[in-house]
Enzyme design. Sequence first.
Site, PDB file in Angstrom:
ATOM      1  N   ARG A   1      30.944  71.074 -68.386  1.00 31.19           N
ATOM      2  CA  ARG A   1      30.039  70.178 -67.649  1.00 31.19           C
ATOM      3  C   ARG A   1      30.561  68.748 -67.713  1.00 31.19           C
ATOM      4  NH1 ARG A   1      23.491  71.132 -67.228  1.00 31.19           N
ATOM      5  NH2 ARG A   1      23.331  70.091 -65.242  1.00 31.19           N
ATOM      6  N   CYS A   2      31.794  68.608 -67.278  1.00 36.48           N
ATOM      7  CA  CYS A   2      32.505  67.356 -67.524  1.00 36.48           C
ATOM      8  C   CYS A   2      33.728  67.328 -66.621  1.00 36.48           C
ATOM      9  CB  CYS A   2      32.926  67.370 -68.995  1.00 36.48           C
ATOM     10  SG  CYS A   2      34.275  66.305 -69.445  1.00 36.48           S
TER      11      CYS A   2
ATOM     12  N   GLN B   1      34.311  80.599 -61.161  1.00 33.57           N
ATOM     13  CA  GLN B   1      33.868  79.389 -60.469  1.00 33.57           C
ATOM     14  C   GLN B   1      34.835  79.015 -59.346  1.00 33.57           C
ATOM     15  OE1 GLN B   1      32.770  77.692 -64.819  1.00 33.57           O
ATOM     16  NE2 GLN B   1      32.770  76.114 -63.257  1.00 33.57           N
TER      17      GLN B   1
END
Length: 789
Positions: free
Chosen positions: A373-374, A223
């Site tokens: 996801r945080c 990512q």
Amino acid sequence: MTTPKTPAEIGGMGHSVKRKEDPRFLRGQGTYVDDIVLPDMLYLDIVRSPYAHAAITNIDTSKALAIPGVLAVITGKDLAAYNLHWMPTLMSDTQMVLPVEKVMYQAQEVAAVLATERYIAADGADAVEIDYDPLPVLIDPKKALLPDAPVLRTDKPDKKDNHIWHWEWGDRAATDQAFRDAEVTVKEDIYIPRIHVSSIETCGCVAHFDKVRGKLTVWMTTQAPHAIRTVFALVAGHVGLAEHKIQIISPDIGGGFGGKVPVYPGYVIAVAASVLTGKPVKWIEDRMENIQADSFARDYHMTAELAGKKDGRLTALRIKTIADHGYTDAAANPSKFPAGLFHICTGSYDLKAAHVEVDGAYTNKPPGGIAYRCSFRVTEAVHAIERMADLMAHEIGMDAAEFRMKNFIKPEQFPYKSALGWEYDSGDYAAALRKAMDNLGYEELRKEQVEKRKRGELMGIGISSFTEIVGAGPSKHFDILGLKMFDSAEIRIHPTGKAIARFGTKSQGQGHETTYAQIVAEELGIPVDDVAVEEGDTDTAPYGLGTYASRSTPTAGAAGAIAARKIRDKAKKIAAYLLEAHEDDLEWEPGKFFVKGSPDRAKTIQDIALAAYTNHPQGMEAGLEAVSYYDPPNLTYPFGSYICVVDIDKGTGEVKVRRFMAVDDCGNIINPMIVEGQIHGGLTMGLGPALYEEIQYDDSGNILQGSFMNYLLPTAVETPNWETDKTCTPSPHHPLGAKGVGESATVGAPAAIVNAVVDALWHLGVRHIDIPITPPKVWKLLRDNGVTE
Ligand code: CDP
């Protein structure tokens, strides 16, 4: 922003433009790492430890090496010869690439087999014989912190315990005083278990060291490609890998969710193997390796306390947490914040005092603590405050919605300085909650609940009115391993008016190719179809810190707007030259400059692009392009109010989500359809941990949910019909007024679900249930209270 400023043919902000990337995904034509096939490519497979803690007494590679096609077995000793057996983690701890002395968790990498084919590599891995001497195992972080616990990190000569760090924030004295003065206090132990991102695509890479050119190219599931390139150069510079000779390509990614931020040993071993052999080496994890060994999320043991007055006014919050990091702290938090942004835990409420403490602990589990996801521990923070707010409301007998309305930060208080030091940019929390209540018919549902309770039926309504914090930087406070957390965009307009825009982030399914093109369309009036978007190749994209923690829109999206505005400034000069007018006499409407009062005297952005290469003013540089490295002045603070209605089956303890209303606010929206998709997916990723997902270990360190047979992910069958709506409170500092949204639903949903379940069972004396709320847990509570059918 409600009405788009651009027409649909241009497709700027506010248009639900269909995703430009979808034709290739829907046709199965995406290029994922495992699709990369190079001539003479070799394959790597990894031998993993069956023990959670054991000394390695012998590694016998002879049987593996006898298999035709097995070329080498790489061990920690081999890597130690190059000082590559340990590597730094993103939190400046150290992690083994391959062990020399002992293993620290079950499924840890112990050796790697290089072969001509993938299945031969797997056969080779099976044939490596390793002797272990088991050591005492520590699984419970609370026990790991006891004074007599065996010290796990014996590689650190000065380490005398399993305590990693202590971190605290806020005013302890003021908070303690507020608790002494409180009329009501509530206290609860809340555990958020270890979970796993379980993205559809597992991790892997193809490493190719070209000996002739001296260049390393790595296609990898990352990512954050630029940061990885720099880390590789810093770690392996001594073996000749300089940064200008390293190219990281992050191709299509099948879901990242934070799990593809860390550097995993497999990447490093594949690179080492390619450098040594001069051949391309592919390593792709299988599903069980992914779930058993890759970074986990959460694993926070919190004790939270809220103080307030009998009329419902909150005064103070106090939280103590033990963070289980496994055997090394490999979280991907900004360096200054070892507990991430956990200190957003005062949430949407106007609290005058707060204090948080977090202690990191080593245990015999895989490393991690990633931002699933945080935004770096925001899920944990939201869970704590939203559970505690509900507890307090119930305790004083006030309706949970009324209680929240009373304590919300009011719109006129923004920018709002929280007790834990954040400056919230904008918000209207009451409007979002009111909308959710009206959409759902909240008051009617409460009446229904009273009726049902009279009949002995178990129905609950839970609210979560969360505030998020996304978009790290600003770089004065945020860095990872010293790399400042800005992000970037570079836009080039070609002579024919088409454009290419490159960004320092990397989409993993979020739709950046579409939404970034919409930003360029918004600012320059170039149709979205005429803008190609690229990310993920370090040889071409400008340097950026990557995509995680919903930072793309707040950082790279802003950079895209700023770069486009730089281009528009130059385009104006060219237009003035072409129209023989003064710059001050020109006006802009999406796609063209025209002379004030004479709309026919106009030059389109396409005319201007051509002139930039064919007829530009003398003395001006030719070309039409710009780059922006955007350092946000603040984070953005999206928010939402979720209301969940559950029915509980008294026979089985099963929780059924009957309705779920999600009202989100992410400021100005680039693409409403994509945002809705983000929220739908995020809600399901919130449902999973709330009701199904957990990774546990037995006392010997054996993982109990090491495959999808027992690590339960919600499927379409379990997923309820999500109802969504929005309010719009633009960010005052973001150039487009946008806030991030990718993770909001995952962060906000679990607390709404738990609050609904506890609300259904409160009259039975139930005060809290740790997630996941499985049927056996609920059934046991019902049985203990004599209400099972
Ligand atoms: O960093 P990440 O892409 O995961 O998160 P994000 O910035 O919240 O964006 C997720 C997706 O939603 C991207 O495609 C964004 O462009 C889009 N988005 C949007 O259309 N409008 C917003 N206000 C925020 C995000």
